[in-house]
Design a protein around this motif. Structure first.
Motif, short mmCIF file in Angstrom:
data_model
loop_
_atom_site.label_atom_id
_atom_site.label_comp_id
_atom_site.label_asym_id
_atom_site.label_seq_id
_atom_site.Cartn_x
_atom_site.Cartn_y
_atom_site.Cartn_z
N ARG A 91 8.93 8.41 -6.96
CA ARG A 91 8.25 7.20 -6.50
C ARG A 91 7.53 7.45 -5.17
O ARG A 91 7.63 6.66 -4.24
N ASN A 92 6.85 8.58 -5.07
CA ASN A 92 6.15 8.87 -3.83
C ASN A 92 4.76 9.41 -4.14
O ASN A 92 4.39 9.58 -5.29
N THR A 93 4.02 9.71 -3.08
CA THR A 93 2.64 10.18 -3.25
C THR A 93 2.51 11.68 -3.04
O THR A 93 1.40 12.19 -2.91
N THR A 94 3.60 12.39 -2.98
CA THR A 94 3.72 13.86 -3.07
C THR A 94 2.99 14.63 -1.98
O THR A 94 2.65 15.80 -2.16
N ILE A 95 2.75 14.03 -0.83
CA ILE A 95 2.04 14.73 0.25
C ILE A 95 2.98 15.73 0.92
O ILE A 95 4.14 15.42 1.20
N LEU A 270 20.45 2.58 10.04
CA LEU A 270 19.38 2.66 9.04
C LEU A 270 18.91 1.28 8.64
O LEU A 270 19.69 0.32 8.63
N GLN A 271 17.64 1.20 8.27
CA GLN A 271 17.09 0.02 7.62
C GLN A 271 16.41 0.47 6.33
O GLN A 271 15.67 1.46 6.33
N SER A 272 16.66 -0.23 5.24
CA SER A 272 16.10 0.12 3.94
C SER A 272 14.99 -0.86 3.58
O SER A 272 15.22 -2.08 3.56
N ARG A 273 13.81 -0.31 3.29
CA ARG A 273 12.65 -1.15 3.00
C ARG A 273 11.85 -0.58 1.84
O ARG A 273 11.88 0.62 1.59
N PRO A 274 11.11 -1.43 1.14
CA PRO A 274 10.24 -0.93 0.05
C PRO A 274 9.03 -0.19 0.61
O PRO A 274 8.45 -0.61 1.61
N LEU A 275 8.66 0.88 -0.05
CA LEU A 275 7.44 1.62 0.25
C LEU A 275 6.60 1.62 -1.01
O LEU A 275 7.05 2.09 -2.06
N GLN A 276 5.38 1.10 -0.92
CA GLN A 276 4.56 0.89 -2.10
C GLN A 276 3.52 1.99 -2.30
O GLN A 276 3.05 2.61 -1.35
N ALA A 277 3.18 2.21 -3.55
CA ALA A 277 2.12 3.15 -3.92
C ALA A 277 1.53 2.70 -5.25
O ALA A 277 2.09 1.85 -5.94
N VAL A 296 -5.25 2.48 9.65
CA VAL A 296 -5.22 1.49 8.58
C VAL A 296 -4.04 1.73 7.64
O VAL A 296 -3.81 0.97 6.71
N HIS A 297 -3.30 2.77 7.90
CA HIS A 297 -2.11 3.15 7.14
C HIS A 297 -2.40 3.22 5.64
O HIS A 297 -1.81 2.52 4.83
N MET A 298 -3.32 4.11 5.32
CA MET A 298 -3.68 4.36 3.93
C MET A 298 -3.79 5.86 3.74
O MET A 298 -4.28 6.58 4.61
N TYR A 299 -3.30 6.36 2.63
CA TYR A 299 -3.48 7.76 2.30
C TYR A 299 -3.81 7.88 0.83
O TYR A 299 -3.36 7.10 0.00
N VAL A 309 -4.41 8.51 -6.32
CA VAL A 309 -3.06 8.18 -5.87
C VAL A 309 -3.15 7.63 -4.46
O VAL A 309 -3.62 8.31 -3.54
N LEU A 310 -2.72 6.38 -4.27
CA LEU A 310 -2.83 5.71 -2.98
C LEU A 310 -1.47 5.21 -2.50
O LEU A 310 -0.68 4.69 -3.29
N GLY A 311 -1.23 5.38 -1.22
CA GLY A 311 -0.01 4.87 -0.61
C GLY A 311 -0.32 4.14 0.67
O GLY A 311 -1.43 4.22 1.22
#
Length: 432
Positions: A91-95, A270-277, A296-299, A309-311
């Motif tokens: 579930r990541n953008t593989t960078i 720790l804090q657990s939060r959703p990370l979207q892609a 702009v926090h976009m990759y 593929v955008l995150g």
């Protein structure tokens, strides 16, 4: 791979035994893969192991592989509540990159990148590692000046990093919009040529097969329900498949680290939060590098199948849901279309969220706890995938020797008591 990149004995290299001929591929395809040889065994838990790794993602499987290959600990189990790579690994953008500012960050991520560069050969598995470069964009003069400072610090650690002008960026990425009148004009950037991407599923599968070859039991659909202790010592792991006795437990469960820690009476910062892609419908190749924008926090990158593929960044609330809110992708897509107008008419194909756990300083925890035999590898925030081989390598060393090596030592839990934090978020303005 050059000898000066990493010691092969340290990395635990070794040729894999399984080879598949073109004939066997065709034969199994015609039989609908019914007779396809399994890449790893579907093991059932034994009564006792020398060590148990909780979490069957990239980091957990890498830890098990290096425990077996480097430290000769083969009586090991990896237990996963679902399927391998079904959490943040898938579930990541593989960078992949290592151009971090602080010395401690540079050490762990460049160690990982050195391992990435030989990982396909080490595992005898095509992980589709592509060193296409990672370009980080600056959108203001202030950001560009700060970026120049970071580049000089990065170079002092021997890590490749090059400042680029808008003209050089346009030549390197012809499809990007460098018009200075747009909302987020491209003022410059810096490039790590050794950075890139890898196929996340293949990384998990490659480590799983290699660990299985060395005798590691990989147990799927086995959820942890408790940690068994005798005083301040770990004695076993309680699971939905029964009690598994062990004196060493390594926890590598990404966004659920706090839940496992609670089972042992250990508190984690720790804090657990959703990370979207998301990915778009596939198109012809238009982007052969990775573009990151901190402001702009976009990759964005393009997959081998042609999908864009955008995150983006994490949502601003704590949650264990593998989904996110609409404002985050909406903001991300607005920025993407401004920088790449050619994408404006594309349709979204898939959208998802992963659960990341983040420390106050946006750096990970690789540490023993005050419960003997209990070790945690967590808090990677949004940057966990790129660290996979290095994380597993140093975590295996910690579990095997019960002490951190030079790379892992700064990431101990005690830093939150001493105040020696690794504030990469403050240095980079972004936690990945």
């Amino acid at each position: 791979m050059a000898d000066n990149q990493i010691d092969r004995g340290t990395a635990g290299l070794g040729s894999r035994k399984k080879r598949y001929s073109a004939f066997s591929l065709a034969r199994n395809a015609l039989s609908y893969h019914q007779n396809w040889q399994q890449a790893w065994r579907h093991a059932e838990p034994k009564a006792e192991y020398d060590a148990v790794i909780i979490g069957g993602g990239g980091h957990g499987l890498a830890t098990a592989y290096y425990l077996a290959s480097v430290h000769n600990m083969t009586n090991i189990a990896v237990i996963e509540k679902g399927w391998l790579g079904g959490g943040n690994t898938g579930r990541n953008t593989t960078i992949i990159r290592s151009n971090y500012m602080w010395d401690e960050s540079a050490a762990i991520y460049d160690h990982a990148l050195n391992l990435w560069e030989g990982l396909a050969q080490d595992l005898n598995f095509n992980i589709m590692f592509s060193q296409r470069g990672v370009l980080t964009i600056a959108h203001s003069w202030g950001e560009l000046r700060d970026m120049s400072r970071r580049v000089h610090a990065i170079r002092l650690n021997g890590i490749d990093s090059d400042i680029m002008t808008p003209e050089q960026i346009k030549k390197f990425v012809p499809t990007i919009n460098t018009d200075q009148s747009i909302r987020y004009p491209v003022m410059g950037g810096f490039l790590q040529k050794r950075g890139g991407t890898a196929r996340h599923d293949a990384v998990a599968w490659g480590y799983a097969r290699a660990a299985d070859d060395l005798g590691v039991d990989i147990i799927q659909n086995c959820e942890v329900t408790g940690l068994k202790r005798s005083g301040r010592k770990i004695t076993g792991v309680e699971t939905t498949k029964g009690l598994i006795k062990t004196k060493k437990v390594g926890v590598v469960v990404a966004g659920h680290s706090s839940l496992i820690a609670d089972m042992a009476g250990v508190r984690m910062p720790l804090q657990s939060r959703p990370l979207q892609a998301l990915v778009s419908e596939p198109i012809k190749p238009i982007l052969d590098t990775v573009i990151m924008s901190n402001a702009v926090h976009m990759y964005i990158s393009q997959s081998d199948k042609g999908e864009m593929v955008l995150g983006a960044g994490v949502d601003k609330y704590n949650s264990y849901a593998q989904r996110g809110s609409w404002p985050v992708p909406e903001h991300m897509l607005a920025a993407a279309v401004e920088l790449f107008p050619v994408l404006s008419r594309l349709r979204m194909l898939r959208h998802w969220g992963g659960i990341v756990d983040t420390c106050p300083d946006a750096s990970p925890i690789i540490s023993k706890t005050d419960v003997d035999g209990l070790y945690f590898n967590c808090g990677w925030g949004t940057g966990g995938f790129k660290a996979t081989p290095g994380s597993g390598h140093v975590f295996a060393d910690l579990i095997a020797n019960d002490r951190p090596n030079k790379i892992a030592e700064p990431y101990a839990l005690k830093r939150f008591e001493t105040g020696y934090l690794i504030d990469e978020h403050g240095a980079a303005g972004v936690a990945h």
